[in-house]
Every structure is written in structure tokens, then in C-alpha cells.
Design a protein around this motif. Structure first.
Motif, PDB file in Angstrom:
ATOM      1  N   GLU A 277       1.971   4.380   8.226  1.00 24.12           N
ATOM      2  CA  GLU A 277       1.905   4.203   9.691  1.00 24.12           C
ATOM      3  C   GLU A 277       2.283   2.784  10.083  1.00 24.12           C
TER       4      GLU A 277
ATOM      5  N   ARG B  71      -9.376   3.336  14.727  1.00 22.99           N
ATOM      6  CA  ARG B  71      -9.625   1.943  14.343  1.00 22.99           C
ATOM      7  C   ARG B  71      -9.034   0.909  15.299  1.00 22.99           C
TER       8      ARG B  71
ATOM      9  N   HIS C 155     -12.321   6.443  10.761  1.00 20.01           N
ATOM     10  CA  HIS C 155     -11.274   5.961   9.858  1.00 20.01           C
ATOM     11  C   HIS C 155      -9.893   6.326  10.378  1.00 20.01           C
TER      12      HIS C 155
ATOM     13  N   ALA D 100      -0.548   2.524   5.208  1.00 16.08           N
ATOM     14  CA  ALA D 100       0.661   1.752   4.894  1.00 16.08           C
ATOM     15  C   ALA D 100       1.888   2.402   5.525  1.00 16.08           C
TER      16      ALA D 100
ATOM     17  N   GLY E 133      -0.723   4.434   0.991  1.00 14.29           N
ATOM     18  CA  GLY E 133      -1.481   5.486   1.688  1.00 14.29           C
ATOM     19  C   GLY E 133      -0.950   5.707   3.095  1.00 14.29           C
TER      20      GLY E 133
ATOM     21  N   GLY F 142       0.825  -1.202   0.000  1.00 13.54           N
ATOM     22  CA  GLY F 142       0.000   0.000   0.000  1.00 13.54           C
ATOM     23  C   GLY F 142       0.858   1.249   0.000  1.00 13.54           C
TER      24      GLY F 142
END
Ligand code: NDP
Length: 318
Positions: free
Chosen positions: A162, A290, A287, A160, A157, A155
């Protein structure tokens, strides 16, 4: 007629049920059926060891934690049924919820249907699920399996980024596999990842297959260069999918306010949705954090908001 129907039995649903039961609201929880998509307990059910839920210094398995939460809610009178909401009518009160073969009328609803981590859809991801394959580094990254060993994160974004940075605390090397030559993530996060000495970014690459063996679980990944088609294998013991989450909100499309990525929108610092009497808690509206513990916290908030709302309906201030 129900006072409150809670949709979902993950940490937020179970905590909402516990608080609602203790407020004498006699809550009904639709916990879903045993299927791959809708597991009672949500994402926790696909997690092995949970080491970051406060109160369990020795760790606890996801399914065990769910079961304990449910038991605690049941002890105070919450009722759980193995049904999934398939349709919901929120245009008039009382609200009506339909499963395949049953319907309930209710004064209020708490939505805790969670979110589902996205995977690439490879058969090999499924085969090694929980044996090196995960979609939550925060949940699983510190497990002994990943210590001082190479891992792969897929990923580009913020998730990914973090997850990769988190994994550098444990893994010997973190390979970030991204299908383009530029991250989608915020610049600061992307820069941090690129500068980290333990990170190697595999640009313009996708995972064709997760490699492994029955006994060891994941042993590597097969990467494909999206431009040349060339494949190569990387050795690793962990494969973390970080290609986004899909909130489970299809049921509420066009009825409840959702943001551009499909998460339910709640009013600031509360669990109120745009429809009075309908509350949302946990990953279905979050979001950012989580986590099981934040989901549980917002389940508590939803039950309190709901209880106060119901009380105001019954004894309105004139
Ligand atoms: P994103 O949708 O932002 O990123 C998903 C990433 O996965 C993209 O890089 C995408 O590639 C890649 N991807 C998607 N599908 C595939 C596929 N089939 N094969 C290979 N790669 C794929 O999701 P995130 O979970 O990262 O973030 C969601 C939201 O939450 C964002 O708004 C983010 O900013 C936010 N967030 C914020 C955080 C923070 O502020 N601390 C932390 C985590 C998330 P491509 O780029 O090519 O589309």
C-alpha cells in the motif's frame, strides 16, 4: 474514584477525553511520560507535517496537532497527568490502575495506547528520523522532499504494498526492498506493485544501513543480498519502514481479548472489549486504517459508548 481513566493521549485518547469531559465525566488521562517508547501524543509526535487531517488546509505538525487536541480537551475539564499505566486490575469493579508511584480506582477505562511502527533497529534509521526516514507513507509521502525523487520501502506485507503504491504518486521511483523472493502480501496487492512501471522490487535484500548527511538527511541505502552477502548502494531521499506495527497491548495480555497479532478485539461497530466497562479506541484496536482521523473518530465512539454504559450502571432498567 474516577468515572473514566483514559490511557494514552494520541488522537483517540484526546478525542475520547474531549467527549467525556463535555459529558461531565471529568476524565483523567494518563498521557505517558516523555520517553522514546511512550510519547504523549503517540505516533503523531514522530510525524513532521500532517497534511491529511481535515480542517488544516495548510498542514499542521504532528506535535502541534496533539497539543491542540489536548488543549481542547483541557478546556472542557479533562485532566492530563504525565504517568504511564504499568499494571491494571480489571477482574473486579472498580478497576485499579497503577503507575510506578500512584494508583487510581475507576468505574471505567478507555484504552488508547496506540501501536508502535516497527523499524529494523539500525542506528542510521534513528539518525535520519524525520529527515527522510519514516514509517508512514500516508502521513509523509506527499511532502516536497519526496517529490520526483527515488524512495525505498522496506517490507513485503500489505502495508509495504500500500505504501509503495501510494508513493508512486509522488516519487520518481519506488524501490521495494524485501528479504525473500515472494511477498507476504495478498496476491492482488503484490501483483499491482510488481506491474507498476515506477516500482523496482529488490528481492532477497535487506537494508544494512541508511546513508545520509547531516544537512540533506537520507541520500541512499546500503542493501545486502541475503544469499550472496554482496552489498550495493541505491540513491534515494526517503526510507519507509513497512515491516509491521506492534500494538501497545502487553499490559492486557491474558486479560483482554487480542487477535493473533496482538490488537485488542472490540465488538463490531463499537468500542466494547470483552470486559464490560473497558473500551478500546484508535490504533490499539485498528490494524486496517491507522490514521489520526480514524483514531480520533474511534476515540469519540469510545467516549459515547463509555458514557452510555456508565449511565446504564447508575440507572439500570429493571
Ligand atoms: P506483515 O506482518 O503482514 O508484513 C511485514 C513484512 O515485513 C513481511 O513481508 C516481513 O517479511 C517483513 N519484515 C518483518 N520484519 C522484518 C525485518 N526485520 N527485516 C526485513 N523485513 C521484515 O505486516 P503489515 O503491516 O504489512 O500487515 C499487518 C496486517 O494488516 C496484515 O494482516 C495485513 O494483511 C493487514 N493489512 C491489510 C491491508 C489491507 O487489507 N488493505 C493494508 C495493510 C495491512 P517476511 O514476509 O519475510 O516475513
Amino acid at each position: 474514584m474516577e468515572n473514566v481513566v483514559i490511557l494514552g493521549a494520541g488522537p483517540s485518547g484526546c478525542t475520547a477525553a474531549l467527549y467525556a469531559a463535555r459529558a461531565n465525566l471529568n476524565p483523567l488521562v494518563l498521557e505517558g511520560e516523555l520517553s522514546r517508547e511512550i510519547l504523549p501524543g503517540g505516533q503523531l509526535m514522530t510525524t513532521t507535517e500532517v497534511e491529511n487531517y481535515p480542517g488544516f488546509p495548510g498542514g499542521v505538525t504532528g506535535p502541534e496537532l496533539c497539543d491542540l487536541m489536548k488543549q481542547q480537551a483541557v478546556k472542557f475539564g479533562a485532566r492530563f497527568v504525565g504517568k504511564t499505566a504499568k499494571a491494571i486490575e480489571l477482574s473486579a469493579r472498580p478497576f485499579t490502575i497503577h503507575s510506578d508511584d500512584e494508583s487510581w480506582q475507576t468505574k471505567s477505562v478507555i484504552i488508547s495506547t496506540g501501536a508502535t511502527a516497527r523499524y529494523m533497529g539500525l542506528e542510521s534509521e534513528e539518525r535520519f528520523m524525520n529527515r527522510g526516514v519514516s514509517a508512514c507513507a500516508t502521513c509523509d509521502g506527499a511532502l516536497p522532499r519526496f517529490r520526483n525523487k527515488p524512495v525505498v520501502v522496506v517490507g513485503g506485507g500489505d502495508t509495504a504494498m500500500e505504501e509503495s503504491l501510494f508513493l508512486t504518486n509522488f516519487a520518481s521511483r519506488v524501490h521495494v526492498v524485501h528479504r525473500r523472493d515472494k511477498f507476504r502480501a495478498s496476491k492482488i496487492m503484490g501483483d499491482r506493485v510488481c506491474a507498476h512501471p515506477k516500482v523496482t522490487v529488490e528481492w532477497n535484500s535487506v537494508v544494512d544501513e541508511v546513508l545520509g548527511a547531516d544537512k540533506e538527511g537520507v541520500t541512499g541505502v546500503r542493501l545486502r543480498d541475503v544469499h550472496t552477502g554482496e552489498t550495493r548502494d541505491i540513491a534515494c531521499v526517503g526510507y519507509f519502514s513497512a515491516i509491521g506495527h506492534k500494538p501497545n497491548t502487553d499490559l492486557f495480555e491474558g486479560v483482554l481479548d487480542r487477535n493473533e497479532t496482538g490488537y485488542l478485539v472490540t465488538q463490531p461497530n463499537s468500542t466494547y472489549t470483552n470486559i464490560p466497562g473497558v473500551f478500546a479506541a484508535g490504533d490499539v484496536q485498528d490494524h486496517v486504517y491507522r490514521q489520526a482521523v480514524t483514531a480520533a473518530g474511534s476515540g469519540c465512539m469510545a467516549a459515547i459508548d463509555c458514557g452510555r454504559w456508565l449511565e446504564a450502571q447508575e440507572s439500570p432498567v429493571i
